[in-house]
Design a protein around this motif. Structure first.
Motif, short mmCIF file in Angstrom:
data_model
loop_
_atom_site.label_atom_id
_atom_site.label_comp_id
_atom_site.label_asym_id
_atom_site.label_seq_id
_atom_site.Cartn_x
_atom_site.Cartn_y
_atom_site.Cartn_z
N ILE A 228 11.74 -6.15 -41.40
CA ILE A 228 11.36 -4.61 -41.06
C ILE A 228 12.24 -3.98 -40.24
CG2 ILE A 228 9.55 -3.13 -39.69
CD1 ILE A 228 8.31 -4.83 -42.13
N GLU A 229 12.81 -2.92 -40.68
CA GLU A 229 13.63 -2.24 -39.96
C GLU A 229 12.70 -1.13 -38.95
OE1 GLU A 229 16.84 -0.52 -42.02
OE2 GLU A 229 17.91 0.39 -40.52
N ILE A 230 13.12 -1.10 -37.92
CA ILE A 230 12.49 -0.09 -37.00
C ILE A 230 13.35 1.00 -36.46
CG2 ILE A 230 11.00 0.45 -34.82
CD1 ILE A 230 10.79 -2.92 -34.55
N LYS A 231 13.26 2.27 -36.90
CA LYS A 231 13.88 3.51 -36.57
C LYS A 231 13.55 4.08 -35.38
CE LYS A 231 16.45 3.79 -40.82
NZ LYS A 231 17.97 3.90 -40.75
N ASN A 232 14.72 4.93 -35.07
CA ASN A 232 14.28 5.84 -33.79
C ASN A 232 13.87 5.40 -32.47
OD1 ASN A 232 13.70 8.66 -32.94
ND2 ASN A 232 11.47 8.15 -32.89
N ILE A 233 14.69 4.12 -32.09
CA ILE A 233 14.65 3.85 -30.82
C ILE A 233 15.82 4.39 -29.92
CG2 ILE A 233 14.53 1.67 -29.47
CD1 ILE A 233 13.61 0.24 -32.00
N SER A 234 15.49 4.90 -28.78
CA SER A 234 16.52 5.51 -28.16
C SER A 234 16.96 4.91 -26.62
CB SER A 234 15.90 7.10 -28.03
OG SER A 234 15.05 7.01 -27.19
N SER A 235 16.54 3.92 -26.38
CA SER A 235 17.01 3.18 -25.27
C SER A 235 16.95 1.71 -25.19
CB SER A 235 16.34 3.79 -23.89
OG SER A 235 14.87 3.28 -24.04
N THR A 264 10.79 0.36 -43.88
CA THR A 264 11.13 1.04 -42.47
C THR A 264 10.16 1.60 -41.84
OG1 THR A 264 13.31 1.29 -44.01
CG2 THR A 264 12.88 2.65 -42.06
N ARG A 265 9.82 1.24 -40.57
CA ARG A 265 8.98 1.59 -39.85
C ARG A 265 9.56 2.66 -38.78
NH1 ARG A 265 4.20 -0.95 -40.83
NH2 ARG A 265 3.37 -0.25 -38.71
N HIS A 266 8.93 3.37 -38.18
CA HIS A 266 9.19 4.66 -37.35
C HIS A 266 8.72 4.14 -35.92
CE1 HIS A 266 9.80 8.64 -35.80
NE2 HIS A 266 8.72 8.48 -35.04
N TRP A 267 9.52 4.13 -34.90
CA TRP A 267 8.90 3.82 -33.55
C TRP A 267 8.50 5.32 -32.76
CZ3 TRP A 267 6.73 1.19 -30.05
CH2 TRP A 267 6.92 1.21 -28.53
N ASP A 268 7.20 4.93 -32.34
CA ASP A 268 6.73 6.25 -31.90
C ASP A 268 6.41 6.30 -30.34
OD1 ASP A 268 4.94 8.09 -30.80
OD2 ASP A 268 3.85 8.53 -32.59
N GLU A 269 7.37 6.60 -29.78
CA GLU A 269 7.60 6.31 -28.17
C GLU A 269 6.31 6.63 -27.43
OE1 GLU A 269 11.24 6.17 -26.45
OE2 GLU A 269 9.76 4.89 -25.26
N MET A 275 5.08 2.86 -37.01
CA MET A 275 4.39 3.31 -38.32
C MET A 275 5.24 3.24 -39.38
SD MET A 275 2.38 6.70 -36.63
CE MET A 275 4.03 7.40 -36.37
N SER A 276 4.58 3.01 -40.40
CA SER A 276 5.18 3.00 -41.86
C SER A 276 5.99 4.17 -42.13
CB SER A 276 4.30 2.38 -42.93
OG SER A 276 4.97 2.11 -44.01
N MET A 277 7.25 4.21 -42.49
CA MET A 277 8.09 5.33 -43.03
C MET A 277 8.06 5.26 -44.74
SD MET A 277 10.86 5.81 -40.40
CE MET A 277 12.02 7.25 -41.04
N ARG A 278 8.78 4.22 -44.97
CA ARG A 278 9.18 4.05 -46.39
C ARG A 278 9.58 2.96 -46.97
NH1 ARG A 278 14.04 7.32 -44.31
NH2 ARG A 278 15.53 5.40 -43.94
N LYS A 279 9.49 2.51 -48.16
CA LYS A 279 10.12 1.14 -48.63
C LYS A 279 11.69 1.31 -48.28
CE LYS A 279 6.23 -0.63 -50.05
NZ LYS A 279 5.82 -0.04 -48.96
N LYS A 280 12.18 0.37 -47.94
CA LYS A 280 13.46 0.28 -47.74
C LYS A 280 14.48 0.74 -48.72
CE LYS A 280 17.15 -2.27 -45.34
NZ LYS A 280 17.95 -0.89 -44.66
N GLU A 281 15.42 1.52 -48.70
CA GLU A 281 16.38 2.15 -49.67
C GLU A 281 17.39 1.09 -49.86
OE1 GLU A 281 17.21 2.67 -46.27
OE2 GLU A 281 16.08 4.40 -46.80
N THR A 282 17.98 0.84 -51.00
CA THR A 282 19.01 0.15 -51.20
C THR A 282 20.30 0.74 -51.05
OG1 THR A 282 18.93 0.20 -53.64
CG2 THR A 282 17.55 -1.26 -52.31
#
Ligand code: ADP
Ligand code: ZN
Ligand code: MG
Length: 501
Positions: A228-235, A264-269, A275-282
């Motif tokens: 799983i790739e978690i996006k949007n982490i800022s610290s 790909t999942r989104h980190w809700d700080e 939370m699920s965002m999308r299937k990972k793009e290649t």
């Protein structure tokens, strides 16, 4: 169904860290990177991606990347070039992002982290330069529009990609904290700047039975794991929290026999969840192709250029040297070197004082009082010279250590007033320069014949006058300062007389 226990798996984590590089101008144009100001003011045809505009590579961004590569013991590529990564998003007007693809500037680095005594080596796969897109500002509530600010578009980024060598959220926090410190030391990164560090964290759970006896994990196993790739982490703290949450979620799924889908999942700080965002793009989705509007960096001049860029001593090495050179405890050396400006200040004053005394004053007293007030050394830059004088007063016994700290230093920081004023106000038992001057003038008035002797070239007469001033100050003044003030007075007088003739 096979019963799976939580204990049978361990988390495997790899990071993609995006760092905004501190350059004055953007990576492909001359627009300012200053984040303050009105939206859409630091823009030009290049960073707005208008047709026909041509990018030019900012040397400062390349220099920063080389410094980073050197700080992580990485190889700097003999040949490095740029690509276009095609995708549509409103923050990317060109329809492609200029980034690096198969020839990144930096390959195969490594950073060691010390997790409470255990040394862990984290390999770094690559680091590449790219441009930041613009910034989207979502309006709260149910409005049907977003705001876009292109000031950020074209800010230089370096993306640092680690191998999946991290094994726990805590290790990630340590890794990122150290990386940040190093980047700050290199002068290529500003941690205070909003969004200057953004992390994507990849995590999968690997069966312990799949781990080799030397602790390594085969490429095949890593590949097969559903990460799983978690996006949007800022610290670094956010990264730790997001991973703790995500690992818990995945373990829970395994225990209940649910499959983990690669996504790909989104980190809700705010909510503390992913939370699920999308299937990972290649990769194929992006249709990478060469950016021929930018130079390929290669050849002899490139090799010479790489060599010509030096990096400063990094925090860990500096801490070690402080311990040895100034005979300091590890903890003290650590406090002194964790911020480059603090370390620089200490090294500036240590030439004047006993290293232990200076360390105590900087690490314990100054940093302690600053911490307590939520301030950093930056906030008191114009008071550092007074701070140095304060140590001198303590060292020469003119102020007690206790008074120096609990009265003078605290007042300096709370009221932002000068050392002299505080000594005046507190009627501390030392004579400051202003006080000495007052006595000097009195002595000149009261001792005409000695003054006349000095004017006539009897330089010894000055000692007599100094003695008189000392007497008035009841010994609480520095003879060298009195001499200096007297000499300045007569020098000034001599000049004025010459002017009259
Ligand atoms: P992609 O091509 O999808 O970007 P990469 O192989 O370049 O994938 O790896 C991207 C990131 O994912 C790297 O930080 C890497 O360490 C990490 N990674 C790779 N495999 C795993 C895994 N099984 N579990 C966790 N992270 C992984
Ligand atoms: Zn521009
Ligand atoms: Mg990749």
């Amino acid at each position: 169904m096979v019963q799976v226990e939580e204990m049978d798996v361990i988390p495997v984590i790899g990071l993609e860290v995006h760092v905004q590089l501190e350059t004055k101008t953007k990576i492909f144009c001359g627009c300012s990177t200053d984040p303050d100001g009105n939206p859409n003011t630091n823009v030009c045809p290049i960073c707005l991606g208008l047709p026909g505009s041509l990018p030019a590579l900012n040397e400062a961004a390349v220099e920063a990347a080389i410094k980073i590569a050197k700080s992580i013991g990485a190889k700097i590529a003999d040949e490095t070039s740029f690509h276009r990564k095609n995708y549509f998003y409103p923050d990317l007007t060109k329809g492609f992002q200029i980034t690096q693809y198969d020839k990144p500037i930096c390959i195969d680095g490594e950073m060691e982290i010390n997790i409470e005594g255990e040394i862990r080596k984290i390999r770094i796969e690559r680091a590449h330069l790219e441009e930041d897109p613009g910034g989207l500002q979502h309006i709260s509530g149910d409005s049907d529009y977003v705001l876009i600010d292109y000031n950020r578009a074209g800010t230089p980024l370096i993306e640092i990609v680690t191998m999946p060598d991290l094994r726990a959220p805590k290790e990630v926090r340590y890794f990122l904290a150290k990386l940040e410190k190093n980047l700050e030391y290199l002068g290529v990164f500003d941690p205070e700047r909003d969004g200057s560090l953004r992390v994507d964290a990849n995590v999968s759970l690997i069966y312990k039975s799949d781990i080799e006896s030397d602790g390594s994990i085969s490429g095949k196993v890593l590949e097969a794991a559903n990460r799983i790739e978690i996006k949007n982490i800022s610290s670094h703290k956010g990264a730790e929290k997001a991973l703790v949450y995500e690992i818990g979620r995945q373990k829970n799924a395994i225990i209940h026999g649910r499959e983990i889908v690669q996504e790909t999942r989104h980190w809700d700080e705010d909510r503390g969840i992913t939370m699920s965002m999308r299937k990972k793009e290649t990769e194929d989705d992006y249709r990478y192709f060469s950016e021929f509007d930018l130079p390929i960096l290669t050849g002899d001049w490139w090799k010479m250029y790489i060599k010509s860029i030096d990096i400063p001593e990094l925090p860990e090495a500096r801490r070690k040297r402080f311990r040895e050179e100034y005979d300091l405890e590890n903890e003290v050396a650590s406090k002194l070197t964790s911020d480059k400006k603090v370390a620089d200040f200490y090294e500036m004053i240590v030439t004047e004082f006993d290293p232990g005394l200076a360390a105590r004053w900087v690490a314990d007293n100054l940093l302690g009082e600053l911490n307590y007030r939520g301030l950093g050394i930056d906030d008191v830059e114009n008071q550092l010279d007074d701070f140095r004088k304060l140590i001198r007063l303590v060292e020469t016994g003119k102020i007690t250590e206790k008074n120096g700290k609990s009265v003078v230093l605290r007042k300096m920081l709370d009221k932002k007033i000068s050392l002299d004023m505080i000594i005046d106000e507190e009627k501390l038992d030392i004579i400051n320069e202003k006080g000495v001057k007052k006595f000097v003038f009195e002595v000149i008035d009261e001792n005409e014949s000695a003054v006349e002797d000095y004017r006539n070239g009897e330089s010894n007469a000055i000692n007599y006058l100094v003695g008189k001033v000392m007497k008035k100050a009841k010994g609480n003044a520095d003879p060298a300062i009195i001499t200096k003030i007297l000499e300045e007075f007569f020098e000034q007088e001599r000049k004025e007389r010459k002017g009259l003739q």
